[in-house]
Structure formats: C-alpha cells, structure tokens
Design a protein around this motif. Structure first.
Motif, mmCIF file in Angstrom:
data_model
loop_
_atom_site.group_PDB
_atom_site.id
_atom_site.type_symbol
_atom_site.label_atom_id
_atom_site.label_comp_id
_atom_site.label_asym_id
_atom_site.label_seq_id
_atom_site.Cartn_x
_atom_site.Cartn_y
_atom_site.Cartn_z
ATOM 1 N N ILE A 11 0.879 -1.167 0.000
ATOM 2 C CA ILE A 11 0.000 0.000 0.000
ATOM 3 C C ILE A 11 0.918 1.218 0.000
ATOM 4 O O ILE A 11 1.670 1.441 0.945
ATOM 5 C CB ILE A 11 -0.934 0.030 1.217
ATOM 6 N N LEU A 12 0.863 1.981 -1.057
ATOM 7 C CA LEU A 12 1.742 3.133 -1.224
ATOM 8 C C LEU A 12 0.979 4.378 -0.790
ATOM 9 O O LEU A 12 0.121 4.878 -1.503
ATOM 10 C CB LEU A 12 2.181 3.248 -2.681
ATOM 11 N N GLY A 13 1.282 4.860 0.406
ATOM 12 C CA GLY A 13 0.520 5.945 1.004
ATOM 13 C C GLY A 13 -0.275 5.433 2.190
ATOM 14 O O GLY A 13 -0.107 4.297 2.627
ATOM 15 N N ALA A 14 -1.130 6.280 2.721
ATOM 16 C CA ALA A 14 -1.923 5.899 3.889
ATOM 17 C C ALA A 14 -2.855 4.739 3.572
ATOM 18 O O ALA A 14 -3.351 4.611 2.450
ATOM 19 C CB ALA A 14 -2.735 7.097 4.376
ATOM 20 N N ILE A 15 -3.085 3.892 4.556
ATOM 21 C CA ILE A 15 -4.042 2.799 4.400
ATOM 22 C C ILE A 15 -5.424 3.409 4.170
ATOM 23 O O ILE A 15 -5.934 4.136 5.028
ATOM 24 C CB ILE A 15 -4.058 1.914 5.659
ATOM 25 N N PRO A 16 -6.057 3.177 3.017
ATOM 26 C CA PRO A 16 -7.337 3.822 2.737
ATOM 27 C C PRO A 16 -8.475 3.312 3.600
ATOM 28 O O PRO A 16 -9.423 4.043 3.874
ATOM 29 C CB PRO A 16 -7.579 3.504 1.257
ATOM 30 N N ASP A 17 -8.365 2.067 4.047
ATOM 31 C CA ASP A 17 -9.384 1.490 4.921
ATOM 32 C C ASP A 17 -8.783 0.258 5.587
ATOM 33 O O ASP A 17 -8.046 -0.496 4.956
ATOM 34 C CB ASP A 17 -10.637 1.099 4.121
ATOM 35 N N ARG A 18 -9.102 0.071 6.864
ATOM 36 C CA ARG A 18 -8.533 -1.057 7.606
ATOM 37 C C ARG A 18 -8.839 -2.385 6.939
ATOM 38 O O ARG A 18 -8.015 -3.310 6.927
ATOM 39 C CB ARG A 18 -9.077 -1.060 9.034
ATOM 40 N N SER A 19 -10.041 -2.510 6.355
ATOM 41 C CA SER A 19 -10.454 -3.777 5.766
ATOM 42 C C SER A 19 -9.565 -4.184 4.590
ATOM 43 O O SER A 19 -9.405 -5.374 4.308
ATOM 44 C CB SER A 19 -11.917 -3.702 5.309
ATOM 45 N N ILE A 20 -8.981 -3.201 3.910
ATOM 46 C CA ILE A 20 -8.121 -3.509 2.770
ATOM 47 C C ILE A 20 -6.851 -4.212 3.231
ATOM 48 O O ILE A 20 -6.476 -5.271 2.710
ATOM 49 C CB ILE A 20 -7.798 -2.230 1.987
ATOM 50 N N LEU A 21 -6.181 -3.643 4.219
ATOM 51 C CA LEU A 21 -4.983 -4.297 4.742
ATOM 52 C C LEU A 21 -5.340 -5.624 5.403
ATOM 53 O O LEU A 21 -4.601 -6.609 5.270
ATOM 54 C CB LEU A 21 -4.271 -3.384 5.742
ATOM 55 N N ASP A 22 -6.464 -5.672 6.075
ATOM 56 C CA ASP A 22 -6.934 -6.911 6.691
ATOM 57 C C ASP A 22 -7.039 -8.018 5.643
ATOM 58 O O ASP A 22 -6.576 -9.151 5.838
ATOM 59 C CB ASP A 22 -8.296 -6.662 7.338
ATOM 60 N N SER A 23 -7.622 -7.694 4.500
ATOM 61 C CA SER A 23 -7.782 -8.670 3.424
ATOM 62 C C SER A 23 -6.439 -9.113 2.858
ATOM 63 O O SER A 23 -6.233 -10.305 2.571
ATOM 64 C CB SER A 23 -8.644 -8.069 2.309
ATOM 65 N N LEU A 24 -5.500 -8.170 2.707
ATOM 66 C CA LEU A 24 -4.180 -8.514 2.182
ATOM 67 C C LEU A 24 -3.432 -9.446 3.136
ATOM 68 O O LEU A 24 -2.775 -10.403 2.703
ATOM 69 C CB LEU A 24 -3.354 -7.245 1.951
ATOM 70 N N ILE A 25 -3.540 -9.185 4.423
ATOM 71 C CA ILE A 25 -2.885 -10.056 5.413
ATOM 72 C C ILE A 25 -3.522 -11.437 5.392
ATOM 73 O O ILE A 25 -2.835 -12.456 5.376
ATOM 74 C CB ILE A 25 -2.994 -9.443 6.829
ATOM 75 N N SER A 26 -4.850 -11.463 5.403
ATOM 76 C CA SER A 26 -5.572 -12.728 5.447
ATOM 77 C C SER A 26 -5.250 -13.613 4.249
ATOM 78 O O SER A 26 -5.007 -14.828 4.387
ATOM 79 C CB SER A 26 -7.081 -12.457 5.514
ATOM 80 N N SER A 27 -5.226 -13.018 3.059
ATOM 81 C CA SER A 27 -4.964 -13.806 1.853
ATOM 82 C C SER A 27 -3.528 -14.301 1.829
ATOM 83 O O SER A 27 -3.251 -15.429 1.395
ATOM 84 C CB SER A 27 -5.276 -12.990 0.607
ATOM 85 N N THR A 28 -2.589 -13.506 2.312
ATOM 86 C CA THR A 28 -1.188 -13.936 2.363
ATOM 87 C C THR A 28 -0.998 -15.025 3.393
ATOM 88 O O THR A 28 -0.268 -15.999 3.173
ATOM 89 C CB THR A 28 -0.267 -12.747 2.669
ATOM 90 N N LEU A 29 -1.696 -14.898 4.506
ATOM 91 C CA LEU A 29 -1.613 -15.912 5.564
ATOM 92 C C LEU A 29 -2.159 -17.249 5.096
ATOM 93 O O LEU A 29 -1.681 -18.316 5.508
ATOM 94 C CB LEU A 29 -2.390 -15.417 6.781
ATOM 95 N N ALA A 30 -3.143 -17.216 4.218
ATOM 96 C CA ALA A 30 -3.783 -18.447 3.744
ATOM 97 C C ALA A 30 -2.978 -19.182 2.669
ATOM 98 O O ALA A 30 -3.303 -20.319 2.327
ATOM 99 C CB ALA A 30 -5.173 -18.120 3.215
ATOM 100 N N GLU A 31 -1.951 -18.544 2.140
ATOM 101 C CA GLU A 31 -1.167 -19.170 1.078
ATOM 102 C C GLU A 31 -0.435 -20.416 1.584
ATOM 103 O O GLU A 31 0.062 -20.440 2.715
ATOM 104 C CB GLU A 31 -0.142 -18.169 0.530
ATOM 105 N N THR A 32 -0.373 -21.408 0.728
ATOM 106 C CA THR A 32 0.289 -22.661 1.107
ATOM 107 C C THR A 32 1.622 -22.850 0.410
ATOM 108 O O THR A 32 2.388 -23.760 0.731
ATOM 109 C CB THR A 32 -0.611 -23.861 0.793
#
Length: 205
Positions: free
Chosen positions: A183-204
């Motif tokens: 994310i280049l700049g301020a986080i536009p919404d918490r849910s966006i970073l939440d989704s990026l973390i969640s999807s990366t965490l789910a990777e196998t």
C-alpha cells in the motif's frame, strides 16, 4: 525485482474515493494539528504516496528480503526473527500526518493477528528513539519499530519496493520473506490491509 504492470494486479483508488476514505479515517482527529493539516490537503512537511494498492502473484514475487536493525527499545531485530511468518512492515515517522491517522488501524490489526503469529514491524525513517517511543505512547502502538535514520539499511533492503520519500508505505511480506502486497501511502481502509494479510496468511506455497 518488482513485476511489470502486466504481471501484477494493480488497483488504484480513484481520487474521490481516496479522499472519502481519508475523511472517514480522520473523524475524531480534529485535535491533532498535523492530522488536521493532512485533512486540509496542504501537503506540508511530507510526501505522500499515490494511494495505489499492489498485490503480487506468487509466481511473480521477487527474492526474499534480508534486513537487520535496532528498535526504539534498543533490541536487535532482523528478517530471521520472522522466518516462516507473514510480516507487515510499515514505513513511517512521527511528523507524518497520515502516519498518525493510520496508527490505530495498524495496531488493531496487530492485535487481531497476533494469535496467528503474524508479525508487525515499523521502520522509522527519521526519528530518534525518544521521539519514536513518544509516538508509540501517544497513539497506543505496541509493536516495535526499527530506527533507520542513521543507516537507512532497512529502507535500502527494500529498494525498488518502497519509494524513498513516499511515507507511509505498508508492505505485506509472505512466509518466504517476499513482498506479497504494497500500500503506497496511507491505508485507505482497515479492511483492505486486513484482506491482504488474510490472503497472504492463507497461502500454502
């Protein structure tokens, strides 16, 4: 090496949407003069990112990134401490208005993902230990930050991923130490970073 636009999924917030998101994030921050300056759009004393959100497909990620530094508490920290974990890295400094605005969201997500062993690490680009600690106290930030003012070694390690004057910038690092999202700049919404973390965490992979 970052992938070309052809090989990545790039979502850029429309200016109106970005401004609306920032306005929502700034609700309740009117007593913070720097945050108020950011809301006014004067752009004084910092250079913000363009608001783009980049997700990098597994087969297009670069090599793992190695870094080392010292936190505001005087503790040594390195990429080895996060081996096999998802890591969120946030580049910031205390005088950056959007850094102040997004601090509660970063802390909230740190607490949410702490039981899942997701690491959070700030990289303070300009401040002394005292200033960084004061920021953490004032904004309730409990995860550590590397002090990178004197050496610039952590920023250098992420060269090509983090523009040197685009603050804040937030990266999601996958379990192999590779940049998975930015994310280049301020986080536009918490849910966006939440989704990026969640999807990366789910990777196998």
């Amino acid at each position: 090496m970052m992938p070309t636009p052809k090989n990545r999924r790039l979502r850029i917030l429309a200016p109106a949407a970005a401004l609306a998101a920032v306005a929502l994030l700034l609700t309740g921050c009117t007593t913070d003069s720097l945050a108020a300056q950011y809301r006014a759009g004067t752009g004084q004393n910092y250079i913000a990112g363009d608001g783009s959100i980049t997700e990098i497909a597994l087969d297009h990620r670069g090599p793992s990134i190695s870094f080392a530094g010292t936190t505001e508490h005087g503790d040594a920290v390195s990429s080895k401490d996060y081996a096999g974990k998802v890591l969120v890295v946030n580049f910031w400094y205390a005088g950056c208005p959007p850094c102040r605005v997004e601090a509660p969201d970063l802390e909230a997500l740190y607490k949410k993902y702490q039981p899942q062993d997701v690491g959070f690490l700030g990289v303070n680009l300009y401040d002394s230990a005292g200033t960084a600690l004061g920021f953490a106290t004032d904004h309730g930030v409990t995860y550590p930050s590397v002090l990178d003012r004197d050496t610039g070694s952590v920023l250098l390690a992420f060269s090509g991923t983090v523009p040197p004057k685009a603050t804040p910038t937030t990266l999601v690092i996958d379990k192999k130490g590779r940049v998975a999202a930015r994310i280049l700049g301020a986080i536009p919404d918490r849910s966006i970073l939440d989704s990026l973390i969640s999807s990366t965490l789910a990777e196998t992979d």
